[in-house]
Design a protein around this motif. Structure first.
Motif, PDB file in Angstrom:
ATOM      1  N   ILE A  90       0.945  -1.261  -0.186  1.00 39.46           N
ATOM      2  CA  ILE A  90      -0.168  -0.228   0.093  1.00 39.46           C
ATOM      3  C   ILE A  90       1.091   1.326   0.093  1.00 39.46           C
ATOM      4  O   ILE A  90       0.632   2.227  -0.937  1.00 39.46           O
ATOM      5  CB  ILE A  90      -1.471  -0.106   1.668  1.00 39.46           C
ATOM      6  N   LEU A  91       2.059   1.276   0.764  1.00 34.42           N
ATOM      7  CA  LEU A  91       3.113   2.338   0.715  1.00 34.42           C
ATOM      8  C   LEU A  91       3.050   2.566  -0.503  1.00 34.42           C
ATOM      9  O   LEU A  91       3.211   4.084  -1.101  1.00 34.42           O
ATOM     10  CB  LEU A  91       3.836   2.235   1.860  1.00 34.42           C
ATOM     11  N   GLN A  92       3.919   1.665  -1.325  1.00 35.93           N
ATOM     12  CA  GLN A  92       4.353   1.843  -2.487  1.00 35.93           C
ATOM     13  C   GLN A  92       3.591   2.228  -3.713  1.00 35.93           C
ATOM     14  O   GLN A  92       3.915   3.560  -5.102  1.00 35.93           O
ATOM     15  CB  GLN A  92       4.606  -0.214  -2.657  1.00 35.93           C
ATOM     16  N   VAL A  93       2.049   1.563  -3.843  1.00 38.03           N
ATOM     17  CA  VAL A  93       1.291   1.676  -4.739  1.00 38.03           C
ATOM     18  C   VAL A  93       1.252   3.408  -4.713  1.00 38.03           C
ATOM     19  O   VAL A  93       0.807   4.246  -5.377  1.00 38.03           O
ATOM     20  CB  VAL A  93       0.279   1.111  -4.813  1.00 38.03           C
ATOM     21  N   THR A  94       0.928   3.374  -2.995  1.00 34.17           N
ATOM     22  CA  THR A  94       0.243   4.960  -3.437  1.00 34.17           C
ATOM     23  C   THR A  94       1.831   5.989  -3.713  1.00 34.17           C
ATOM     24  O   THR A  94       1.320   7.372  -2.757  1.00 34.17           O
ATOM     25  CB  THR A  94      -0.798   5.559  -1.435  1.00 34.17           C
ATOM     26  N   GLY A  95       2.774   5.665  -3.407  1.00 35.07           N
ATOM     27  CA  GLY A  95       4.219   6.799  -3.478  1.00 35.07           C
ATOM     28  C   GLY A  95       3.848   6.932  -1.798  1.00 35.07           C
ATOM     29  O   GLY A  95       5.573   8.158  -1.352  1.00 35.07           O
ATOM     30  N   LEU A  96       3.827   6.233  -0.602  1.00 39.26           N
ATOM     31  CA  LEU A  96       4.322   7.027   0.565  1.00 39.26           C
ATOM     32  C   LEU A  96       4.860   6.722   0.972  1.00 39.26           C
ATOM     33  O   LEU A  96       5.936   6.939   1.794  1.00 39.26           O
ATOM     34  CB  LEU A  96       2.779   6.850   1.646  1.00 39.26           C
ATOM     35  N   ASP A  97       5.817   5.493  -0.088  1.00 40.46           N
ATOM     36  CA  ASP A  97       6.702   5.044   0.777  1.00 40.46           C
ATOM     37  C   ASP A  97       8.259   5.707   0.226  1.00 40.46           C
ATOM     38  O   ASP A  97       9.290   5.640   0.771  1.00 40.46           O
ATOM     39  CB  ASP A  97       7.175   3.660   0.181  1.00 40.46           C
TER      40      ASP A  97
END
Length: 112
Positions: A90-97
């Motif tokens: 989820i962090l990666q898909v949203t760019g929040l990583d």
């Protein structure tokens, strides 16, 4: 599923551990824990231990973003640690990583 939240702090550093699902219904529990931590203690580094979080929705992500904003406004550091694959995705898909500092493991308090 319910969300359990606990906090351990030492010398201005805190680890907030969440266990369960972080969603619309449970996210307020984490938010309250973060608000109480920042109100009651002088902390300059907060690490959120996500190793026990099985699921996180957009409400949970918003609580994490809000916590990061509060800590950074005080000149502190806010980090996420040990997210499970589903939460990391989820962090990666949203760019929040790229917004959060994400560690593979939970740093020891004395190493912080």
């Amino acid at each position: 599923m319910e969300l359990q939240v606990s906090t351990v702090s030492q010398a201005g550093h805190a680890v907030v551990t969440a266990v369960g699902e972080l969603d619309l219904y449970t996210a307020p529990r984490l938010q309250q824990a973060l608000v109480a931590l920042l109100r009651e203690q002088e902390v300059d580094r907060v690490v959120i231990d996500l190793s026990g979080v099985e699921f996180c929705d957009s409400t949970g992500m918003n609580v994490l973003l809000s916590g990061m904003k509060r800590v950074k406004e005080r000149g502190g550091v806010f980090e996420l640690a040990a997210p499970r694959p589903a939460v990391l995705r989820i962090l990666q898909v949203t760019g929040l990583d790229t917004v959060f500092t994400v560690h593979d493991a939970i740093p020891a308090l004395d190493a912080m």
